[in-house]
Enzyme design. Structure first.
Site, PDB file in Angstrom:
ATOM      1  N   LYS A 121       0.814  -1.218   0.000  1.00  0.00           N
ATOM      2  CA  LYS A 121       0.000   0.000   0.000  1.00  0.00           C
ATOM      3  C   LYS A 121       0.847   1.266   0.000  1.00  0.00           C
ATOM      4  CE  LYS A 121      -4.413  -1.654   1.573  1.00  0.00           C
ATOM      5  NZ  LYS A 121      -5.581  -1.442   2.383  1.00  0.00           N
ATOM      6  N   LYS A 205      -4.867  -8.765  -6.488  1.00  0.00           N
ATOM      7  CA  LYS A 205      -6.070  -8.985  -5.679  1.00  0.00           C
ATOM      8  C   LYS A 205      -7.186  -8.013  -6.091  1.00  0.00           C
ATOM      9  CE  LYS A 205      -6.502  -7.192  -1.446  1.00  0.00           C
ATOM     10  NZ  LYS A 205      -7.087  -6.960  -0.135  1.00  0.00           N
ATOM     11  N   LYS A 208     -10.902  -2.677  -3.325  1.00  0.00           N
ATOM     12  CA  LYS A 208     -11.769  -1.487  -3.357  1.00  0.00           C
ATOM     13  C   LYS A 208     -11.027  -0.286  -3.906  1.00  0.00           C
ATOM     14  CE  LYS A 208     -13.551  -2.399   1.222  1.00  0.00           C
ATOM     15  NZ  LYS A 208     -12.327  -2.369   2.034  1.00  0.00           N
TER      16      LYS A 208
HETATM   17  N1  AQP Z   1      -9.832  -9.941  -3.194  1.00  0.00           N
HETATM   18  C1  AQP Z   1     -10.239 -10.499  -2.087  1.00  0.00           C
HETATM   19  N2  AQP Z   1     -10.538 -11.805  -2.041  1.00  0.00           N
HETATM   20  C2  AQP Z   1     -10.972 -12.391  -0.881  1.00  0.00           C
HETATM   21  N3  AQP Z   1     -11.148 -11.718   0.267  1.00  0.00           N
HETATM   22  C3  AQP Z   1     -10.866 -10.398   0.260  1.00  0.00           C
HETATM   23  N4  AQP Z   1     -10.928  -9.450   1.211  1.00  0.00           N
HETATM   24  C4  AQP Z   1     -10.543  -8.264   0.705  1.00  0.00           C
HETATM   25  N5  AQP Z   1     -10.218  -8.401  -0.578  1.00  0.00           N
HETATM   26  C5  AQP Z   1     -10.401  -9.719  -0.898  1.00  0.00           C
HETATM   27  C6  AQP Z   1     -11.391  -9.695   2.562  1.00  0.00           C
HETATM   28  O1  AQP Z   1     -12.417  -8.762   2.849  1.00  0.00           O
HETATM   29  C7  AQP Z   1     -12.352  -8.411   4.219  1.00  0.00           C
HETATM   30  C8  AQP Z   1     -12.396  -6.929   4.372  1.00  0.00           C
HETATM   31  O2  AQP Z   1     -11.274  -6.317   3.810  1.00  0.00           O
HETATM   32  P1  AQP Z   1     -10.909  -4.841   4.254  1.00  0.00           P
HETATM   33  O3  AQP Z   1     -12.021  -3.943   3.985  1.00  0.00           O
HETATM   34  O4  AQP Z   1     -10.404  -4.836   5.640  1.00  0.00           O
HETATM   35  O5  AQP Z   1      -9.712  -4.406   3.381  1.00  0.00           O
HETATM   36  P2  AQP Z   1      -8.746  -5.120   2.442  1.00  0.00           P
HETATM   37  O6  AQP Z   1      -8.457  -6.505   2.845  1.00  0.00           O
HETATM   38  O7  AQP Z   1      -7.552  -4.236   2.309  1.00  0.00           O
HETATM   39  O8  AQP Z   1      -9.668  -5.134   1.151  1.00  0.00           O
HETATM   40  P3  AQP Z   1      -9.638  -4.252  -0.111  1.00  0.00           P
HETATM   41  O9  AQP Z   1     -10.863  -4.465  -0.854  1.00  0.00           O
HETATM   42  O10 AQP Z   1      -8.360  -4.481  -0.840  1.00  0.00           O
HETATM   43  O11 AQP Z   1      -9.694  -2.785   0.457  1.00  0.00           O
HETATM   44  P4  AQP Z   1      -8.738  -1.570   0.275  1.00  0.00           P
HETATM   45  O12 AQP Z   1      -8.572  -1.398  -1.196  1.00  0.00           O
HETATM   46  O13 AQP Z   1      -9.473  -0.466   0.946  1.00  0.00           O
HETATM   47  O14 AQP Z   1      -7.455  -1.904   0.954  1.00  0.00           O
HETATM   48  C9  AQP Z   1     -11.092  -9.045   4.800  1.00  0.00           C
HETATM   49  O15 AQP Z   1     -11.476 -10.214   5.488  1.00  0.00           O
HETATM   50  C10 AQP Z   1     -10.294  -9.389   3.591  1.00  0.00           C
HETATM   51  O16 AQP Z   1      -9.482 -10.511   3.814  1.00  0.00           O
END
Ligand code: AQP
Length: 342
Positions: A121, A205, A208
């Protein structure tokens, strides 16, 4: 030394209100939370303080607020019953932040230096990243340990942070000679889609914060948008494989098959047997229909809930009261253990 206490099973999990939730958040986490409610007590948090860790130039205060309601709506629409499992936003329960400070003093810099998500990140701008982004995994450990949660259902990307939470719990127990005070929380990583990949790049991955909206299926996308994104998803020119060995070098094929398997509650092997040898164009149409049929009811319910923010607010407030009643005595204990007066 006394015997370590046995902790009653309790699941805790959360998502950041950084943007609209996507298919990865749903299949990797939310969908797996639902059946867990029948197995143990559960707490589901909208981790809004984590959402402040990225660049404020990119994130607007109003976006965090809107997204907090939307994530709560997604939890409910996805099948979390707030009467059974409290849903609340993290900032309403100040014990998370208080414990995080104490745990910041337990965690080691070397441990945080190894966190791959921070490296991903912060990219090339480590020195300009917020301190919050760096200590994010410690706040996550506090989120879990402030309830003495024993199980944490997450996607595969959170495995390393969970290991850190276990290390912090263990070091606290050792340093303060309170064996077993904190449980060592277990990650619960289940289903065929523990890591859903971007629709534009099978080695990245689904996220968001990906700049391309076409890389993900949002839980707010309508049927046309879902079908279009799946049809445009990157694939390769070969027909669908018939066994796992043929996934080698074909991450996009593997991703779409895993998504199909997770949506249909089947195994990837069964899906491959069903579609082996077919062209992607045919498979994508069937996958689009399946995705729309599974996600449309969730999207519709989210829209209905979002029309009444006051109702979501009531749910968050009541969830936070229940969560506080659990966290307060644990934090009071911890303060006593570390020698803080009052
Ligand atoms: N691509 C993914 N596949 C499976 N599980 C996923 N999770 C996130 N992306 C995937 C799971 O969703 C939960 C919440 O995630 P988060 O909101 O804490 O943030 P993150 O893991 O950093 O997800 P994002 O979508 O990538 O968000 P941003 O872009 O804001 O950092 C967790 O249980 C995660 O494992």
């Amino acid at each position: 030394m006394t015997d370590a206490p046995k902790h009653p099973p309790l699941a805790f999990s959360g998502m950041q209100p950084t943007n609209t939730l996507h298919l990865g958040n749903y299949l990797g986490a939310l969908k797996n939370w639902v059946p867990l409610q029948a197995k143990m007590a559960c707490l589901f948090c909208v981790v809004d303080m984590h959402a402040l860790t990225d660049d404020a130039g990119y994130r607007k205060p109003g976006d965090v607020t809107r997204s907090t309601y939307e994530v709560a709506a997604a939890y409910i629409a996805g099948g979390i019953d707030p009467k059974r499992s409290p849903i609340f936003n993290q900032s309403r329960v100040p014990q998370h932040a208080e414990l995080a400070w104490i745990l910041n003093c337990v965690a080691r810099v070397g441990w945080l230096d190894r966190m791959t998500q921070f490296k991903e990140k912060s990219g090339k701008h480590t020195e300009r990243s917020s301190v919050g982004l760096y200590t994010y995994p410690v706040l996550m450990a506090a989120d879990i340990l402030v309830y003495k949660a024993t199980h944490v259902p997450v996607g595969d990307d959170q495995k390393q942070h969970l290991e850190l939470a276990r290390d912090i719990a263990q070091k606290f127990n050792n340093d303060y000679a309170v064996p077993g005070y904190f449980p060592l929380p277990e990650p619960v990583i289940t289903g065929p889609a523990t890591r859903v990949m971007s629709l534009r790049d099978g080695v990245k991955k689904m996220s968001k914060s990906d700049e391309s909206d076409n890389s993900r299926i949002n839980l707010t996308d309508d049927a046309d948008a879902i079908a279009q994104k799946i049809r445009r998803a990157k694939t390769d020119p070969h027909p669908l494989p018939n066994n796992q060995n043929e996934f080698k070098g074909r991450p996009e094929a593997e991703n779409l098959i895993n998504i199909y398997a997770a949506l249909s509650d089947d195994t990837a092997e069964k899906v491959m047997r069903q579609f082996a040898g077919q062209q992607f164009s045919t498979f994508k149409n069937t996958l689009a229909e399946l995705a729309v049929s599974k996600l449309a009811p969730i999207t519709a319910e989210m829209r209905r809930l979002m029309a009444d923010r006051a109702e979501i607010d009531r749910i968050l407030k009541s969830g936070a009261e229940k969560a506080q009643s659990l966290a307060e005595p644990i934090l009071a204990d911890v303060k006593k253990i570390v020698g803080l007066v009052g």
